[in-house]
Design a protein around this motif. Sequence first.
Motif, PDB file in Angstrom:
ATOM      1  N   ARG A  16      -6.811   0.362  -3.717  1.00 52.74           N
ATOM      2  CA  ARG A  16      -5.436   0.679  -4.111  1.00 52.74           C
ATOM      3  C   ARG A  16      -4.447  -0.046  -3.195  1.00 52.74           C
ATOM      4  O   ARG A  16      -4.557   0.001  -1.968  1.00 52.74           O
ATOM      5  CB  ARG A  16      -5.198   2.188  -4.070  1.00 52.74           C
ATOM      6  CG  ARG A  16      -3.767   2.599  -4.447  1.00 52.74           C
ATOM      7  CD  ARG A  16      -3.663   4.094  -4.697  1.00 52.74           C
ATOM      8  NE  ARG A  16      -2.286   4.550  -4.752  1.00 52.74           N
ATOM      9  CZ  ARG A  16      -1.480   4.416  -5.812  1.00 52.74           C
ATOM     10  NH1 ARG A  16      -1.947   3.830  -6.909  1.00 52.74           N
ATOM     11  NH2 ARG A  16      -0.238   4.858  -5.783  1.00 52.74           N
TER      12      ARG A  16
ATOM     13  N   TRP B 245       0.827  -1.218   0.000  1.00 51.98           N
ATOM     14  CA  TRP B 245       0.000   0.000   0.000  1.00 51.98           C
ATOM     15  C   TRP B 245       0.855   1.259   0.000  1.00 51.98           C
ATOM     16  O   TRP B 245       0.514   2.256  -0.639  1.00 51.98           O
ATOM     17  CB  TRP B 245      -0.904  -0.032   1.232  1.00 51.98           C
ATOM     18  CG  TRP B 245      -1.633   1.233   1.544  1.00 51.98           C
ATOM     19  CD1 TRP B 245      -2.823   1.656   1.012  1.00 51.98           C
ATOM     20  CD2 TRP B 245      -1.245   2.245   2.494  1.00 51.98           C
ATOM     21  NE1 TRP B 245      -3.193   2.863   1.571  1.00 51.98           N
ATOM     22  CE2 TRP B 245      -2.247   3.245   2.480  1.00 51.98           C
ATOM     23  CE3 TRP B 245      -0.159   2.392   3.360  1.00 51.98           C
ATOM     24  CZ2 TRP B 245      -2.185   4.380   3.293  1.00 51.98           C
ATOM     25  CZ3 TRP B 245      -0.089   3.529   4.167  1.00 51.98           C
ATOM     26  CH2 TRP B 245      -1.095   4.503   4.130  1.00 51.98           C
TER      27      TRP B 245
ATOM     28  N   THR C  83      -3.338  -3.687  -7.431  1.00 56.73           N
ATOM     29  CA  THR C  83      -4.300  -2.675  -7.838  1.00 56.73           C
ATOM     30  C   THR C  83      -3.682  -1.286  -7.690  1.00 56.73           C
ATOM     31  O   THR C  83      -3.255  -0.903  -6.601  1.00 56.73           O
ATOM     32  CB  THR C  83      -5.580  -2.770  -6.987  1.00 56.73           C
ATOM     33  OG1 THR C  83      -6.148  -4.061  -7.145  1.00 56.73           O
ATOM     34  CG2 THR C  83      -6.594  -1.718  -7.400  1.00 56.73           C
ATOM     35  N   LEU C  84      -3.631  -0.537  -8.810  1.00 56.02           N
ATOM     36  CA  LEU C  84      -2.984   0.773  -8.816  1.00 56.02           C
ATOM     37  C   LEU C  84      -3.969   1.930  -8.895  1.00 56.02           C
ATOM     38  O   LEU C  84      -3.593   3.074  -8.643  1.00 56.02           O
ATOM     39  CB  LEU C  84      -2.005   0.861  -9.999  1.00 56.02           C
ATOM     40  CG  LEU C  84      -0.879  -0.177 -10.019  1.00 56.02           C
ATOM     41  CD1 LEU C  84      -0.012   0.018 -11.254  1.00 56.02           C
ATOM     42  CD2 LEU C  84      -0.047  -0.106  -8.761  1.00 56.02           C
TER      43      LEU C  84
ATOM     44  N   PRO D 146      -6.803   4.676  -8.013  1.00 57.19           N
ATOM     45  CA  PRO D 146      -7.218   5.319  -6.760  1.00 57.19           C
ATOM     46  C   PRO D 146      -8.486   4.670  -6.225  1.00 57.19           C
ATOM     47  O   PRO D 146      -9.280   4.085  -6.975  1.00 57.19           O
ATOM     48  CB  PRO D 146      -7.489   6.766  -7.184  1.00 57.19           C
ATOM     49  CG  PRO D 146      -6.764   6.944  -8.480  1.00 57.19           C
ATOM     50  CD  PRO D 146      -6.779   5.607  -9.156  1.00 57.19           C
TER      51      PRO D 146
END
Length: 321
Positions: free
Chosen positions: A274, A171, A267-268, A270
């Motif tokens: 994320r 994260w 997962t990139l 926003p």
Amino acid sequence: MTGEPIPVIIDCDTGVDDALALLFAVRHPGLDLRAVTCVAGNTDVDGVVRNTLTVLERAGAPDIPVARGAARPLIEPARSARHVHGTDGMGDLGLPAPTRAPAAVDAVTLLHREILASPRPVTLVPTAPLTNIALLLRTHPEVTSNIGRIVFMGGAVAVGNATPVAEFNVWHDPEAAAILLTAGVPITMYGLDVFQQVVVDGPEVHRLRASDEPGTRLAGDLLAHRPTSPGGPAEAEEAGGLGDAGAVCAVADPRGITTRLLPVEVTLAPGPSRGQTVVDRRPRPGESEIHEGRREHALVDVALEVDADRYVRLYLETVGR
């Protein structure tokens, strides 16, 4: 144990459990700790350097090179975990300042130098946000020729800690984690699913804290910093998780974890997901693949189970040397 020690480089954000990992790596006879690189994460990068040097001194380590790395993630601002690790990142134990000095080169330069100089392939063990590793892979992709495996502490198959689905290290710098997964070398993900299971019980922590040997006593103090059962009996309160040190145990004794080679992506976008590590455990393709085609995924050896008692025994035997 047979054969030569495994050449290891640790990239860390020392932190309580990174310190536990360093104590183990220095003392395990099957590991040859060649360098340590530092990155912002649990605390600021200068604090990480200070903590790392202090731990190596307390462990009686040889003069292992330590280098300062990235002060922030690739895109996001730095966001520490001092609420977990204390103001100084080391449980506010009041440890003395180190007398050792860091290397005169930056982390990426040290990683590049030590990986290519190793006579045998290096096992790279990131226990921190993956910013330094991403910068290394983008700047010096030739290092992969002498990396045997990357064993990283990060990610989660099920539940996160920084968010409901994202683990802190991933994260903190999701783009860096995504770059890691494209390294083109074997990768083991030692995530929260196993990370949280390896706990040293209260009586053993108390025994470590009573030791006259500085490194052993430090391990006990660090384990006691984060009680696993607050509000319980005293011996339960003193129990502590090995955390990042479990990833280094997995290098020394890989039979202690059960892994599956699975597709993983980060997962990139926003939003609330994320930084999530999306691990595909399905036995067959779903409608998405049928209608839209298969996407490229990194294949990662994901740790799904751990023999917690085995790693606790291994850790206690090692730090007590």
